[in-house]
Design an enzyme around this catalytic site. Structure first.
Site, PDB file in Angstrom:
ATOM      1  N   GLY A   7     -10.940 -11.979  -9.609  1.00 57.01           N
ATOM      2  CA  GLY A   7      -9.785 -11.181  -9.970  1.00 57.01           C
ATOM      3  C   GLY A   7      -8.531 -11.850  -9.461  1.00 57.01           C
ATOM      4  N   GLY A   9      -5.353 -12.265  -9.578  1.00 62.28           N
ATOM      5  CA  GLY A   9      -4.011 -11.818  -9.912  1.00 62.28           C
ATOM      6  C   GLY A   9      -3.017 -12.391  -8.928  1.00 62.28           C
ATOM      7  N   LYS A 209      -1.742  -0.326   8.146  1.00 54.28           N
ATOM      8  CA  LYS A 209      -1.257  -0.574   6.781  1.00 54.28           C
ATOM      9  C   LYS A 209      -1.465   0.659   5.908  1.00 54.28           C
ATOM     10  CE  LYS A 209      -1.313  -3.642   2.853  1.00 54.28           C
ATOM     11  NZ  LYS A 209      -1.909  -4.780   2.143  1.00 54.28           N
ATOM     12  N   GLU A 290      -4.253   3.645  -7.518  1.00 52.08           N
ATOM     13  CA  GLU A 290      -5.192   3.603  -6.391  1.00 52.08           C
ATOM     14  C   GLU A 290      -5.178   4.919  -5.590  1.00 52.08           C
ATOM     15  OE1 GLU A 290      -5.592  -0.638  -4.520  1.00 52.08           O
ATOM     16  OE2 GLU A 290      -3.477  -0.265  -4.865  1.00 52.08           O
TER      17      GLU A 290
END
Length: 329
Positions: A7, A9, A209, A290
């Site tokens: 993936g 990206g 985070k 998400e």
């Protein structure tokens, strides 16, 4: 050392580009990226372009469309969004040899969260990100290395990565050990120009985070505010702070130690400036948000440790409704 970015990206592409550039200088990391569509075609035709720190480089990378073409790897770096993982886990199987490590560079609570975490919940499945345990069956948690992503990057056009800030990927084994495999990965990333510390308590940093993401992301999706506007507004900042305190209470029940307080974390978010959160960007582009990895998982863990999280529950219900209405959830 064979490293595959599954993936590729913005973040995966950034990592791949710098590792490939180091390979050109004699580094031992052999990089493969798995991508699709115009992005894949561009990388195959002319290499991967990285714009960073006022410079532009083009590096050759092995870019393929499937895991079967890539073959078994030493490390598989997963930079997908968490909701894509249950569907992608089956596709990843040809990458997995007997000793392959899966580097989990995914936002939110990961599928392996309770693996080798001493206490009453050791081995528990987090349904919000691993429904029915499908990810754990296909990507066994003992393969996982935690990775906290700090850089910001985007893909302005196929085959091009634009890196705006940040150079740290914090790594950690779920059991806190400093294994040979995590040390080797850290060394490869450092050689490529990143900061890649290995931490014995990777979940502590993960929560710092997540602390901001669980609040700023869904609120921004509801109000369309950029981060600077959200934090400057008393009402939105107040809701975010309440959610973050709820998240802190949940995390501390799970044994997490926060090195900073909530107001310092909010101030850190304000320093980012006029930034659109990833959830707001996904909403605007009609892509899945998400929601469960960043907030649904926190509410699930709150139920597990019996901590009330009324603000988080309210915002979760609202952002899920917003996502459904937009076709993004």
């Amino acid at each position: 050392m064979k490293i595959c970015v599954f993936g590729a990206g913005a973040i995966g592409g950034l990592m791949a580009a710098k590792l490939a550039a180091q390979r050109e200088k004699g580094g031992d990391a052999e990089v493969t990226v798995i991508a699709r569509g115009p992005h894949l075609a561009a990388m195959q035709a002319k290499g991967l372009v990285l714009r960073s720190e006022g410079q532009e480089i083009t590096v050759p990378v092995r870019a393929v469309a499937s895991a079967a073409e890539a073959g078994p790897q030493d490390y598989v770096v997963v930079t997908l969004k968490a909701h894509s993982l249950p569907g992608a886990a089956q596709q990843m199987q040809p990458l997995l040899g007997p000793e392959t490590a899966i580097v989990s560079a995914v936002n939110g609570i990961p599928w392996w969260y309770f693996h080798q975490l001493a206490g009453p919940w050791q081995g528990r499945i987090v349904e919000s990100v691993d429904p029915g345990g499908v990810v754990s069956r296909l990507l066994p948690p003992e393969r996982a290395i935690g990775c906290i992503v700090y850089p910001a990057a985007e893909v302005p056009e196929p085959g091009v990565i634009e890196h705006s800030y940040g150079d740290r990927f914090t790594l950690g084994e779920p059991d806190g050990s400093r294994s040979a495999r995590v040390n080797a990965l850290s060394e490869a990333l450092i050689a490529a120009g990143f900061k890649a510390p290995v931490r014995p308590r990777i979940r502590d940093e993960m929560w710092v985070k997540l602390w901001g993401n669980m609040a700023f992301n869904p609120i921004s999706a509801l109000t369309t505010a950029t981060l600077d506007v959200l934090i400057a507004d008393d009402g939105q900042r107040g809701i975010a702070r309440a959610m973050m305190l709820e998240g802190q209470a949940v995390a501390e029940k799970l044994g997490i130690r926060f090195a900073i307080d909530v107001d310092k974390r909010i101030a850190g978010g304000a320093e980012v400036g006029a930034h659109k959160t990833s959830m707001l960007q996904d909403l605007e582009r009609g892509r899945p948000m998400e929601i469960d990895a960043l907030l649904g998982s926190v509410v699930e863990l709150a139920e597990l440790v019996d901590v009330p999280v009324p603000s988080s529950r309210t915002v979760l219900a609202l952002v899920r409704a917003r996502g459904r209405a937009a076709g993004c959830y």
